[in-house]
Write an enzyme that holds these catalytic residues in place. Structure first.
Site, PDB file in Angstrom:
ATOM      1  N   ASP A  27      -0.314   1.908   4.935  1.00 23.27           N
ATOM      2  CA  ASP A  27       0.137   1.065   6.051  1.00 23.27           C
ATOM      3  C   ASP A  27       0.745   1.908   7.166  1.00 23.27           C
ATOM      4  OD1 ASP A  27       0.475  -1.325   7.373  1.00 23.27           O
ATOM      5  OD2 ASP A  27       2.362  -1.825   6.380  1.00 23.27           O
ATOM      6  N   ASN A  29      -0.940   2.469  10.346  1.00 20.42           N
ATOM      7  CA  ASN A  29      -1.912   3.071  11.282  1.00 20.42           C
ATOM      8  C   ASN A  29      -1.686   2.584  12.712  1.00 20.42           C
ATOM      9  OD1 ASN A  29      -3.106   4.183   9.064  1.00 20.42           O
ATOM     10  ND2 ASN A  29      -4.931   2.880   9.085  1.00 20.42           N
ATOM     11  N   HIS A  44      -6.387   3.934  12.880  1.00 16.68           N
ATOM     12  CA  HIS A  44      -7.263   3.763  11.706  1.00 16.68           C
ATOM     13  C   HIS A  44      -8.155   4.994  11.529  1.00 16.68           C
ATOM     14  CE1 HIS A  44      -5.773  -0.212  11.393  1.00 16.68           C
ATOM     15  NE2 HIS A  44      -6.423  -0.712  12.418  1.00 16.68           N
ATOM     16  N   LEU A 138     -11.784  12.418 -10.955  1.00 17.32           N
ATOM     17  CA  LEU A 138     -10.871  11.420 -10.374  1.00 17.32           C
ATOM     18  C   LEU A 138     -11.664  10.136 -10.206  1.00 17.32           C
ATOM     19  CD1 LEU A 138      -8.103  10.871  -8.697  1.00 17.32           C
ATOM     20  CD2 LEU A 138      -9.534  11.224  -6.697  1.00 17.32           C
TER      21      LEU A 138
END
Ligand code: IPE
Ligand code: IPE
Ligand code: MG
Length: 250
Positions: A27, A29, A44, A138
């Site tokens: 959060d 951006n 973004h 991952l």
């Protein structure tokens, strides 16, 4: 959540100094861009680099699962231009990065209600998931058009389809096997950047015993050092899972 990773409310999970699964609400951006007098969309765009950094840093630290909240089921409420930009950015990044993820031994997953996406995008996502399915370095999950409440509802629907008689007396495992993240252990560490201290309809079920960490850093500024601060905070927590502190010392 699955057979290899039992529910934290049923069995006390094994924990390590390095979180096995980190889930992040990326959060800030918009505010990052605003503070530079730039349009929100530039924030973004710059957030993508922070995603690359986070993926690399997680691998280097031996974290096995990284789950990133990219677009919530409520983000459709934003101005049309911003929503279209975010969708386009998502598609562009997918097309550029999925091969690279594969080359780096990363398993790629997307969770969320994909029915709103173009069929070609859904196909591209599913192909990427299939191609990377055997990778073990991952597991990177992107939550796109995801909502924790949507997840619970879709799981109940699937359970009903599988066995409609079960609904009356179902137990936790009957439902949890249908959640979007049924392939992963529950998150050990939740990070939210941008200073807000809320869950915003992210993984509602899965976060039951997750350690929560909030930072004022705006997502495009998040780097390996920011991740280390979150991990350090995590390492100071006492994960009791309902027990007393004394029991942990035994
Ligand atoms: C997070 O940044 C990205 C998405 C929700 C897609 P924001 O766009 O929410 O940035 P702020 O919170 O307005 O600064
Ligand atoms: C949460 O951020 C969703 C994502 C980061 C994708 P928001 O910026 O949408 O959350 P609220 O509206 O501040 O709760
Ligand atoms: Mg926000």
């Amino acid at each position: 959540m699955n057979s290899t990773s039992p529910s934290s409310t049923k069995i006390i999970p094994e924990t390590d100094i390095i979180p096995r699964h980190v889930a992040i609400i990326m959060d800030g951006n918009g505010r990052w861009a605003k503070s530079r007098s730039l349009p929100r969309i530039i924030g973004h765009k710059n957030g993508i680099e922070a995603v690359r950094t986070a993926v690399k840093a997680c691998i280097e630290r031996g974290i096995n699962y990284l789950t990133l909240f990219a677009f919530s089921s409520e983000n459709w409420r934003r101005p049309t231009e911003e929503v279209s930009y975010l969708m386009q950015l998502f598609i562009t990044v997918l097309q550029q990065e999925v091969i690279k993820l594969h080359e780096n031994g990363i398993r790629f997953k997307v969770i969320g209600d994909l029915t709103k996406f173009e069929p070609e995008i859904i196909k591209f996502i599913r192909n990427g998931e299939e191609m990377t399915a055997a990778n073990t370095r991952l597991t990177l999950t992107i939550a796109a058009n995801y909502g924790g409440r949507w997840d619970i509802v879709q799981a109940i629907r699937k359970m009903h389809v599988q066995n409609s008689k079960l609904i009356k007396n179902f137990v936790e495992e009957d439902l949890s096997k249908h959640f979007a993240m049924n392939y992963a252990p529950e998150p050990d560490l939740f990070i939210r950047t941008g200073g807000e201290q809320r869950i915003s309809n992210f993984l509602l079920w899965d976060l039951a015993y997750t350690e929560l960490y909030f930072t004022n850093i705006l997502w495009p500024d998040f780097n390996a050092g920011s991740l280390d601060l979150a991990i350090q905070s995590y390492q100071q927590r006492e994960r009791r899972f309902g027990r007393t502190s004394e029991q942990l010392q035994e």
